[in-house]
Design an enzyme around this catalytic site. Sequence first.
Site, PDB file in Angstrom:
ATOM      1  N   GLU A  35       2.048   1.798  -3.467  1.00  0.00           N
ATOM      2  CA  GLU A  35       0.941   2.360  -4.255  1.00  0.00           C
ATOM      3  C   GLU A  35       0.935   3.883  -4.172  1.00  0.00           C
ATOM      4  OE1 GLU A  35      -3.573   3.358  -3.344  1.00  0.00           O
ATOM      5  OE2 GLU A  35      -3.021   1.307  -2.813  1.00  0.00           O
ATOM      6  N   HIS A  36       1.147   4.415  -2.974  1.00  0.00           N
ATOM      7  CA  HIS A  36       1.210   5.865  -2.789  1.00  0.00           C
ATOM      8  C   HIS A  36       2.456   6.461  -3.434  1.00  0.00           C
ATOM      9  CE1 HIS A  36      -1.885   6.888   0.454  1.00  0.00           C
ATOM     10  NE2 HIS A  36      -2.109   5.616   0.174  1.00  0.00           N
ATOM     11  N   GLU A  81      -4.375   8.221   7.105  1.00  0.00           N
ATOM     12  CA  GLU A  81      -5.351   7.319   6.477  1.00  0.00           C
ATOM     13  C   GLU A  81      -5.740   6.199   7.443  1.00  0.00           C
ATOM     14  OE1 GLU A  81      -5.824   4.509   2.468  1.00  0.00           O
ATOM     15  OE2 GLU A  81      -3.942   5.564   2.869  1.00  0.00           O
ATOM     16  N   HIS A 117       0.831  -1.200   0.000  1.00  0.00           N
ATOM     17  CA  HIS A 117       0.000   0.000   0.000  1.00  0.00           C
ATOM     18  C   HIS A 117       0.873   1.261   0.000  1.00  0.00           C
ATOM     19  CE1 HIS A 117      -2.395   3.083   2.320  1.00  0.00           C
ATOM     20  NE2 HIS A 117      -3.184   2.854   1.291  1.00  0.00           N
TER      21      HIS A 117
END
Length: 416
Positions: free
Chosen positions: A49-50, A126, A46
């Site tokens: 991904e950022h 997040e 993840h």
Amino acid sequence: MVEKTVLANGVRVITEKIPFLHSVSTGIWVNAGSRDEQDHERGITHFIEHMLFKGTARRTALDIAKELDAVGGFSNAFTSKENVCFHAKVLDTHLPLVVDVLTDIFLNSVISEAEVERERQVILQEISMIEDIPDEHVHILFQEEYWRDHPLGWPIYGSADTVSRLGRRDILHYMRRTFHPEKIVAAAAGNLEHHAFVDLVAPSLEVLNSTPEPSRRLPPTEHPIHRVLRKDLEQVHICLGMPGCSQAHPARFACHLLNTVLGASMSSRLFQEVREKRGLAYSVYSFTNSHEDTGLLGIYAGVAPQQVEPALQVIRDELVRLAEEPISEAEFAAAKEYLKGSMYLNAESTDSRMNRLAKNEFTFGRHVSLEEVEALVDQVTPEEARSWFAGAFRPNRIGLLLLGPAHESQIRAFVG
């Protein structure tokens, strides 16, 4: 028309031409997700991904955003338990641009130390945001318990502790270990020509040449415990689950149809019995989570603290009825039409078509047409679905988690 080309290094390129559209959705997929992480790497897929949108040698993060905005395009990325995807949608005339941008960020991201530190704070926020949304957080907590001590049960975004310790070196090592050609699919759907798309992506993607480290996904062990996590909330959030079907399981369509009957629509049994007839919940539904080697059939409901026991009793009664009593032909036919209708309506989106291309390639190694799926759905009988559920529905295989102002005594309404 669906076409497939395998580049010399093993990267697969798959397209579906839809000539009456004016758009194209394209994505670069990697068959690696949070379940492929090691314990100290939790959340790293993840994180990547950022990071890949934070600039390359040719483009800053602002350049990436501006180039796509200037042509009315949309780009994004997502991470799942088993995949990560970087995708975009543009008018067909701008396909060369979007391919150039996607391959650039996928292959040439700088991943600077400064950006890692900056994005770390974004991801920590997040995580905090998700933990403040209890109807989402309860699913994550449930899977942590149900698939305890297994990567499939870990949150996709990791934890505040693991994310705080991840660095640039960890990211680069993980990408070398998992982002190798045989696990990569470039997929596109819309108004495009297959060979033209191959010509756009091949010069960049065919230069990839990494040797994968030996790795094998191991199936998780179920831990169907009953637990209360007390939290100062207005509602109690109920999440329960039992064994479901994997993505390629022969009974997967029976499972999906059973889920439709149980709680996937407004006419489903749970929605009618829990919400419409008794007013016990605003939100109540059943769901399926399917993975490469396992699956989960679950139920969620958000109820007032004093309604936990009545809601659990109704849910249990409906599960028992589903396992023991025949499903009527009319109810099952309606479930089939609901499932097929949802499938065909989703297929009107190029994003959905592109997603299907990649997922079917990873799961089956081939294209699975909508007509083939429809035929398989139509073949399932009500008794086959009921029989499958009767085998899955065992009290000692059902996990139950209550999040909110709940008490252990309330669980007894379900476990008996």
